[in-house]
Design an enzyme around this catalytic site. Structure first.
Site, PDB file in Angstrom:
ATOM      1  N   HIS A   1       6.366   9.151 -27.149  1.00 26.00           N
ATOM      2  CA  HIS A   1       5.422  10.009 -26.417  1.00 26.00           C
ATOM      3  C   HIS A   1       5.623  11.490 -26.786  1.00 26.00           C
ATOM      4  CE1 HIS A   1       2.891  11.496 -23.193  1.00 26.00           C
ATOM      5  NE2 HIS A   1       3.894  12.246 -22.776  1.00 26.00           N
TER       6      HIS A   1
ATOM      7  N   ARG B   1      -3.533  21.932 -12.867  1.00 24.60           N
ATOM      8  CA  ARG B   1      -2.581  20.906 -13.322  1.00 24.60           C
ATOM      9  C   ARG B   1      -2.991  20.317 -14.675  1.00 24.60           C
ATOM     10  NH1 ARG B   1       0.582  16.091 -10.008  1.00 24.60           N
ATOM     11  NH2 ARG B   1       1.669  15.331 -11.867  1.00 24.60           N
TER      12      ARG B   1
ATOM     13  N   LYS C   1       2.741  11.461 -10.735  1.00 22.92           N
ATOM     14  CA  LYS C   1       1.815  10.644 -11.539  1.00 22.92           C
ATOM     15  C   LYS C   1       2.548   9.361 -11.905  1.00 22.92           C
ATOM     16  CE  LYS C   1      -1.281  13.941 -13.726  1.00 22.92           C
ATOM     17  NZ  LYS C   1      -1.720  14.517 -15.023  1.00 22.92           N
TER      18      LYS C   1
ATOM     19  N   GLU D   1      -4.771  17.357  -9.631  1.00 17.17           N
ATOM     20  CA  GLU D   1      -5.380  17.789 -10.891  1.00 17.17           C
ATOM     21  C   GLU D   1      -6.877  18.074 -10.773  1.00 17.17           C
ATOM     22  OE1 GLU D   1      -3.561  16.052 -14.451  1.00 17.17           O
ATOM     23  OE2 GLU D   1      -5.538  16.075 -15.386  1.00 17.17           O
TER      24      GLU D   1
ATOM     25  N   ARG E   1       0.815  -1.235   0.000  1.00 21.14           N
ATOM     26  CA  ARG E   1       0.000   0.000   0.000  1.00 21.14           C
ATOM     27  C   ARG E   1       0.840   1.272   0.000  1.00 21.14           C
ATOM     28  NH1 ARG E   1      -3.267  -3.050   3.716  1.00 21.14           N
ATOM     29  NH2 ARG E   1      -4.933  -4.009   2.511  1.00 21.14           N
TER      30      ARG E   1
ATOM     31  N   LYS F   1       6.805  23.258 -13.203  1.00 14.57           N
ATOM     32  CA  LYS F   1       5.957  22.111 -12.826  1.00 14.57           C
ATOM     33  C   LYS F   1       5.797  22.013 -11.308  1.00 14.57           C
ATOM     34  CE  LYS F   1       4.676  17.395 -13.595  1.00 14.57           C
ATOM     35  NZ  LYS F   1       4.766  16.202 -14.402  1.00 14.57           N
TER      36      LYS F   1
ATOM     37  N   HIS G   1      -2.007  11.126 -26.604  1.00 18.78           N
ATOM     38  CA  HIS G   1      -2.236   9.775 -26.063  1.00 18.78           C
ATOM     39  C   HIS G   1      -3.036   8.927 -27.055  1.00 18.78           C
ATOM     40  CE1 HIS G   1      -1.574  11.007 -21.568  1.00 18.78           C
ATOM     41  NE2 HIS G   1      -0.457  10.843 -22.236  1.00 18.78           N
TER      42      HIS G   1
ATOM     43  N   ASN H   1      -1.472  19.003 -19.545  1.00 19.00           N
ATOM     44  CA  ASN H   1      -1.849  18.014 -20.564  1.00 19.00           C
ATOM     45  C   ASN H   1      -2.096  18.659 -21.928  1.00 19.00           C
ATOM     46  OD1 ASN H   1      -1.877  15.673 -18.892  1.00 19.00           O
ATOM     47  ND2 ASN H   1      -3.709  16.501 -17.925  1.00 19.00           N
TER      48      ASN H   1
ATOM     49  N   HIS I   1      -1.962  16.544 -24.965  1.00 23.94           N
ATOM     50  CA  HIS I   1      -1.868  15.147 -24.544  1.00 23.94           C
ATOM     51  C   HIS I   1      -3.102  14.308 -24.887  1.00 23.94           C
ATOM     52  CE1 HIS I   1       1.770  16.419 -22.648  1.00 23.94           C
ATOM     53  NE2 HIS I   1       1.986  15.247 -22.100  1.00 23.94           N
TER      54      HIS I   1
ATOM     55  N   GLU J   1       7.962  18.187 -24.597  1.00 24.74           N
ATOM     56  CA  GLU J   1       7.443  18.529 -23.262  1.00 24.74           C
ATOM     57  C   GLU J   1       8.032  19.853 -22.784  1.00 24.74           C
ATOM     58  OE1 GLU J   1       4.949  17.001 -22.043  1.00 24.74           O
ATOM     59  OE2 GLU J   1       5.120  14.805 -22.077  1.00 24.74           O
TER      60      GLU J   1
HETATM   61  P1  NAD Z   1      11.557   5.998 -22.228  1.00 22.95           P
HETATM   62  O1  NAD Z   1      11.497   5.830 -20.766  1.00 22.95           O
HETATM   63  O2  NAD Z   1      11.018   4.920 -23.090  1.00 22.95           O
HETATM   64  O3  NAD Z   1      13.079   6.261 -22.621  1.00 22.95           O
HETATM   65  C1  NAD Z   1      13.400   6.483 -23.964  1.00 22.95           C
HETATM   66  C2  NAD Z   1      14.463   5.525 -24.489  1.00 22.95           C
HETATM   67  O4  NAD Z   1      15.748   6.029 -24.166  1.00 22.95           O
HETATM   68  C3  NAD Z   1      14.434   4.103 -23.963  1.00 22.95           C
HETATM   69  O5  NAD Z   1      14.805   3.231 -24.988  1.00 22.95           O
HETATM   70  C4  NAD Z   1      15.507   4.108 -22.880  1.00 22.95           C
HETATM   71  O6  NAD Z   1      16.061   2.832 -22.673  1.00 22.95           O
HETATM   72  C5  NAD Z   1      16.509   5.038 -23.482  1.00 22.95           C
HETATM   73  N1  NAD Z   1      17.319   5.789 -22.503  1.00 22.95           N
HETATM   74  C6  NAD Z   1      16.880   6.424 -21.402  1.00 22.95           C
HETATM   75  N2  NAD Z   1      17.860   7.138 -20.866  1.00 22.95           N
HETATM   76  C7  NAD Z   1      18.959   6.936 -21.604  1.00 22.95           C
HETATM   77  C8  NAD Z   1      20.287   7.427 -21.546  1.00 22.95           C
HETATM   78  N3  NAD Z   1      20.668   8.319 -20.653  1.00 22.95           N
HETATM   79  N4  NAD Z   1      21.173   6.971 -22.469  1.00 22.95           N
HETATM   80  C9  NAD Z   1      20.784   6.086 -23.430  1.00 22.95           C
HETATM   81  N5  NAD Z   1      19.519   5.623 -23.567  1.00 22.95           N
HETATM   82  C10 NAD Z   1      18.620   6.053 -22.656  1.00 22.95           C
HETATM   83  O7  NAD Z   1      10.805   7.337 -22.690  1.00 22.95           O
HETATM   84  P2  NAD Z   1      10.654   8.794 -22.089  1.00 22.95           P
HETATM   85  O8  NAD Z   1      10.473   9.666 -23.240  1.00 22.95           O
HETATM   86  O9  NAD Z   1      11.694   9.122 -21.098  1.00 22.95           O
HETATM   87  O10 NAD Z   1       9.278   8.710 -21.268  1.00 22.95           O
HETATM   88  C11 NAD Z   1       8.047   8.541 -21.912  1.00 22.95           C
HETATM   89  C12 NAD Z   1       7.025   8.084 -20.882  1.00 22.95           C
HETATM   90  O11 NAD Z   1       6.872   9.068 -19.875  1.00 22.95           O
HETATM   91  C13 NAD Z   1       5.665   7.814 -21.476  1.00 22.95           C
HETATM   92  O12 NAD Z   1       5.178   6.579 -21.015  1.00 22.95           O
HETATM   93  C14 NAD Z   1       4.821   8.928 -20.902  1.00 22.95           C
HETATM   94  O13 NAD Z   1       3.477   8.571 -20.773  1.00 22.95           O
HETATM   95  C15 NAD Z   1       5.489   9.174 -19.583  1.00 22.95           C
HETATM   96  N6  NAD Z   1       5.244  10.502 -19.006  1.00 22.95           N
HETATM   97  C16 NAD Z   1       4.822  10.561 -17.731  1.00 22.95           C
HETATM   98  C17 NAD Z   1       4.624  11.789 -17.136  1.00 22.95           C
HETATM   99  C18 NAD Z   1       4.239  11.857 -15.684  1.00 22.95           C
HETATM  100  O14 NAD Z   1       3.896  12.935 -15.216  1.00 22.95           O
HETATM  101  N7  NAD Z   1       4.280  10.773 -14.954  1.00 22.95           N
HETATM  102  C19 NAD Z   1       4.840  12.957 -17.844  1.00 22.95           C
HETATM  103  C20 NAD Z   1       5.280  12.866 -19.160  1.00 22.95           C
HETATM  104  C21 NAD Z   1       5.476  11.617 -19.739  1.00 22.95           C
HETATM  105  N1  GLY Z   2       2.581  15.373 -17.248  1.00 20.10           N
HETATM  106  C1  GLY Z   2       1.355  15.878 -16.738  1.00 20.10           C
HETATM  107  C2  GLY Z   2       1.307  16.001 -15.268  1.00 20.10           C
HETATM  108  O1  GLY Z   2       2.227  15.636 -14.566  1.00 20.10           O
HETATM  109  O2  GLY Z   2       0.327  16.442 -14.759  1.00 20.10           O
END
Ligand code: NAD
Ligand code: GLY
Length: 370
Positions: free
Chosen positions: A274, A250, A152, A246, A130, A236, A261, A254, A257, A194
């Site tokens: 993404h 907040r 998130k 949100e 939990r 942020k 999405h 998006n 987005h 972003e």
């Molecule tokens: P990702 O985590 O898939 O990383 C991108 C690629 O780069 C992967 O292949 C990874 O292995 C590689 N990589 C990462 N760091 C590296 C480094 N330093 N050197 C070499 N390779 C590296 O993608 P991302 O763009 O970081 O994240 C996208 C995700 O984030 C999506 O799922 C999206 O929905 C999520 N997201 C979440 C929030 C949130 O608020 N929680 C906000 C924005 C996006």
């Molecule tokens: N990436 C959108 C949020 O964190 O609210």
């Protein structure tokens, strides 16, 4: 003392936490001790990473953990890379790794990687017994400027992105900007979507700064990148502190987005990154705003031009079905009462929540934007 260090905080009362941004932080033992005091309380730490990041950076993190406390029981759990693995199945594998480690309620999870690993590992930490502590160690630009901050967490379903998840704040964010040196070009570009979002949604001055610094950022100029990351995190952190769950403001984060999405879901997870989907989504939101008379075409053009200069796509991939996109948009978490709720804008720096947006206008835009 790390001379490049920038320190911010997300102010959430007793759940406030630091964001540390700087070069070499993954091997900075004193900095790690300072940021994680009271976080690593128990004897167990699970590092979650992916197949690209773990071979590059996990050893540094393990070394720092060992120096932090030689008695810690640590394990590294490595997943395949990419959005297709941000799934319930991967979360179940992390739960199994926590069980193998015999992790108790005072255990800690470290998310070492991009947004996929951060969302997944954070979700596992939110669920395990939990809720246990977790630390974000983002290694992509996208994760440094956005996903590692704000709590998130979640996974995708075949039907839609991020449909299962929890708000669960990390206890610290440690962003080592040196890790960006190994990030593939396409992933760096995806992060700029972003980044540009922050200017587009609420900060015209930052948008102008990005316009002037786009080339330096793409050349990975360390000063420009650090300034950019710190700016995005500060923007942020402020929004999250004012509206953690949100209820209002907040949602502006998006911008682009709901379209983005839907594109990721319909095009197949991982085919469109993404950030790429968000870039197209922001263009669609801007064009729809102009169609609805909310903004000027000149603002759409400014956004389009900056995204294109950063090497990002601005139109829907050929062959993408508009009705499939609309169906995916109907599952978006922001919708209310069966009506589509979108983030649109009045121009650069002036995004707002638009209630019950007319589906026929959206459909027309989805068909026009190819
Ligand atoms: P990702 O985590 O898939 O990383 C991108 C690629 O780069 C992967 O292949 C990874 O292995 C590689 N990589 C990462 N760091 C590296 C480094 N330093 N050197 C070499 N390779 C590296 O993608 P991302 O763009 O970081 O994240 C996208 C995700 O984030 C999506 O799922 C999206 O929905 C999520 N997201 C979440 C929030 C949130 O608020 N929680 C906000 C924005 C996006
Ligand atoms: N990436 C959108 C949020 O964190 O609210």
């Amino acid at each position: 003392m790390n001379s490049t260090l920038r320190e911010l905080r997300v102010e959430l009362g007793a759940r406030s936490y630091p964001i540390r941004i700087g070069a070499g932080l993954l091997s900075d033992i004193d900095g790690f001790d300072a940021a994680t005091r009271d976080v690593i309380r128990g004897g167990h730490v699970l590092i979650v990473s992916d197949e690209h990041v773990a071979p590059l950076y996990a050893a540094s993190v393990q070394y720092v953990l060992h120096r932090h406390d030689a008695h810690l029981k640590t394990a590294l759990f490595t997943l395949p890379a990419g959005e297709a693995h941000k799934s319930l199945d991967s979360a179940a594998k992390i739960f199994a790794a926590l069980a193998d480690l015999q992790a108790s309620r005072d255990a800690c999870v470290i998310a070492l990687g991009g947004g996929v690993i951060g969302d997944l590992a954070g979700f596992a930490a939110a669920c395990w017994m939990r809720g246990i502590a977790f630390i974000q160690m983002p290694t992509t630009l996208l994760a440094m400027v956005d996903s590692s901050v704000g709590g998130k967490t979640g996974v995708d379903l075949p039907q839609g992105k991020n449909l299962i998840g929890a708000f669960h704040q990390p206890r610290a964010v440690i962003a080592d900007t040196d890790t960006l040196a190994t990030l593939p070009e396409r992933e760096l570009r995806a992060g700029f979507a972003e980044v540009i979002k922050y200017g587009a949604l609420g900060n015209a001055a930052f948008f102008a700064w990005l316009d002037s610094n786009a080339e330096a950022l793409q050349a990975r100029d360390s000063g420009a990148l650090a300034e950019c990351i710190a700016h995005c995190c500060a923007q942020k952190a402020g929004i999250v502190a004012r509206d953690e769950n949100e209820r209002g403001e907040r949602a502006l984060l998006n911008f682009g987005h709901t379209f983005g999405h839907a594109l990721e879901t319909v095009c197949g997870y991982g085919n469109l990154l993404h950030g790429e989907a968000v870039a197209i989504g922001m263009c669609l939101a801007a064009r729809l705003s102009a169609r609805l008379g909310m903004s000027a075409a000149a603002d759409t053009a400014r956004l389009h031009d900056l995204l294109a200069r950063c090497g990002l796509p601005t139109s829907i991939p050929d062959g993408t079905n508009a009705d499939a996109l609309l169906a995916a948009m109907r599952l978006d978490k922001k919708n209310a009462g069966g009506r589509l709720r979108l983030i649109l804008w009045r121009g650069v720096g002036r995004a707002e929540i638009a209630e019950a947006v007319d589906e026929s206008a959206i459909r027309a835009e989805l068909i026009a934007a190819r």
